[in-house]
Design a protein around this motif. Sequence first.
Motif, PDB file in Angstrom:
ATOM      1  N   GLY A   9       2.980   7.591  -4.417  1.00 58.31           N
ATOM      2  CA  GLY A   9       2.587   6.268  -4.891  1.00 58.31           C
ATOM      3  C   GLY A   9       2.994   6.094  -6.341  1.00 58.31           C
ATOM      4  O   GLY A   9       3.058   7.065  -7.096  1.00 58.31           O
TER       5      GLY A   9
ATOM      6  N   ASN B  79       0.077   3.758 -10.203  1.00 60.44           N
ATOM      7  CA  ASN B  79      -1.319   3.836  -9.767  1.00 60.44           C
ATOM      8  C   ASN B  79      -1.912   5.173 -10.177  1.00 60.44           C
ATOM      9  O   ASN B  79      -2.548   5.851  -9.398  1.00 60.44           O
ATOM     10  CB  ASN B  79      -1.358   3.675  -8.245  1.00 60.44           C
TER      11      ASN B  79
ATOM     12  N   TYR C 294       0.143   3.841  -3.031  1.00 60.48           N
ATOM     13  CA  TYR C 294      -0.717   4.978  -2.699  1.00 60.48           C
ATOM     14  C   TYR C 294       0.065   6.090  -2.011  1.00 60.48           C
ATOM     15  O   TYR C 294       1.134   5.842  -1.452  1.00 60.48           O
ATOM     16  CB  TYR C 294      -1.862   4.519  -1.796  1.00 60.48           C
TER      17      TYR C 294
ATOM     18  N   TYR D 233       0.839  -1.203   0.000  1.00 61.63           N
ATOM     19  CA  TYR D 233       0.000   0.000   0.000  1.00 61.63           C
ATOM     20  C   TYR D 233       0.873   1.250   0.000  1.00 61.63           C
ATOM     21  O   TYR D 233       0.621   2.194  -0.743  1.00 61.63           O
ATOM     22  CB  TYR D 233      -0.914  -0.030   1.228  1.00 61.63           C
TER      23      TYR D 233
ATOM     24  N   TRP E 127      -2.662   8.906  -7.631  1.00 57.85           N
ATOM     25  CA  TRP E 127      -3.961   8.525  -7.079  1.00 57.85           C
ATOM     26  C   TRP E 127      -4.389   9.473  -5.975  1.00 57.85           C
ATOM     27  O   TRP E 127      -3.624   9.729  -5.040  1.00 57.85           O
ATOM     28  CB  TRP E 127      -3.861   7.098  -6.519  1.00 57.85           C
ATOM     29  N   ASN E 128      -5.589  10.040  -6.069  1.00 56.26           N
ATOM     30  CA  ASN E 128      -6.164  10.767  -4.940  1.00 56.26           C
ATOM     31  C   ASN E 128      -7.672  10.835  -5.130  1.00 56.26           C
ATOM     32  O   ASN E 128      -8.187  10.676  -6.227  1.00 56.26           O
ATOM     33  CB  ASN E 128      -5.534  12.160  -4.778  1.00 56.26           C
TER      34      ASN E 128
END
Lengths: 305, 249
Positions: free
Chosen positions: A63, A66, A51, A47, A82-83
């Motif tokens: 991250g 992703n 992330y 993770y 990623w958000n």
Amino acid sequence: MMSSEKSKSTVQTTGHSWDGDLQEFNNPLPNWWLWTFYATVVFAIVYWILYPAWPIGKDYTKGVMNEITYTTADGKTVTTHWNTRALLLKDMQQAREAQQQYLKDINASSYEQIRNDEEKSAFAYSMAKVLFADNCAACHQAGGNGKIGFYPNLLDDAWLWGGSFEKIQETITNGRHGAMPSFKGRLSEEQISDVAEYVLSLSGNEMDTAAVKRGRKVFTTDGGCTACHGADAKGQIFMGSANLTDKIWTIADVPGAESAADKKSAVMQVVTNGKQRTMPAWKGRLSDTEIKILTFYVHQLGSGK
Amino acid sequence: MKHESIETNAGLLIVLTLIVISIGGLVEIVPLYFIDSTIEEVKVEGKDTIRPYTPLELRGRDIYQREGCYLCHSQMIRPFRDEKLRYGHYSLAAESKFDHPFQWGSKRTGPDLARVGKKYSNEWHVQHLTAPRSVVKESIMPNYPWLSRNSLQYKDIQDRMRALKMVGVPYSETKAEYEANVKRFGEDVAKNLDIINAEKNLLAQAESGNYDGKPEKLSEMDAVVAYLQVLGTMVDFSKFDEGHFAKFR
């Protein structure tokens, strides 16, 4: 407590003892528990890599592998780490694409074209119902029937500000302010009573002929009512002054009055106290397409002009 | 330190336990104070558009808290499609940077209020707060008839502003602080953030806004409606690209 037999033979104790003979076993953790724990550690590490996770000074790790790529409403394509905000934009984009065929149609069609096309009007209706419930129902009520004295009825055939598609769209986009002045102090009690008789006579109520005659004079001269309501008392849509000759009432609760005297006092109250009320502007809060869909809906509700 | 001395000493055990369990929280929270993008910068033409509340709005906010409106209403629009469609643009961290305490909440018995400002007219709010079921038949919101009856107490408004100033809200007392506000927010806003003129500003806003429709009386209703009407209206999102605020996450 387990039998002291067992404690001696198989399980170790921590070596602490209290009150002489109270001991603490040191049982090994069950394997399923231990492996689940190791799995969560591995999950956490994966993770952290995928992330946004670790703060570094004024920034943080974003991250890798992703990324989110989304396209905004005005056609810009953006790729970002990623958000949740980018996730929303992606979600909005997908919804837009799913509805695109309909939305494009709605945007490109005239109101008449929407009305005459079953599929388009069905789409507009289903979207408008939700929009109306979220934004308009608190005032105009869930069915659009309004509240006399406060929020106009959108189901009837009378329009303060005009019932054409263009006028309704203007009303929703920019809002409206209805202003009937107060005549307290400007007209005497008798004059207000007379003018109320006259106003009620315009929509076919049997009134006192002498009072109506006096009232007409107040309406046209002393009161200056004609300046706003027009010489024919039919109202003017550029200022939203009500039509006083139809049987439809938006402020004075004449339909709810039981006796002739109650009807008169309902009208007198409006003339005495005046009425200020505001329809909020929806530009900015609702998109152009949403306003168009609502315009269509409201127009159809009131069998607009 | 020996294991046994911790286990046989309840006081020490409690202190050490508290330290251990707070590590998780601290590791998650403290870095946010240092990360640049936690609170978004929201500037239009070089000025901050998110400003502290005016004295009247501030009194309204206090009454909102006193009445416990937050028990049923959140003020936090999350970045989900359904919330965007119903309430509008998701809330920015910056939009509650002057809120002490913030009103995000987590319980939605009623709708979110983060962007209720300008959605309804003042008249509607007065009517709705006095008797919610007179406009929304199925409403379960309580009546607040005393808001119109109670006169607004504002003699302590300067103290209220000073208290917030102590926790970092830029209300001004000195000339230098005022000048800094002019530079940061523009002159019109800065005037309303001046503690010395707070009473005068409060009365002026209530008079020109006439929020409760009764110009002759300054009531708690004036303050609450002034507060509700400013919620979520400080950022003009049409001035920013759709993806602009996603860059801060």
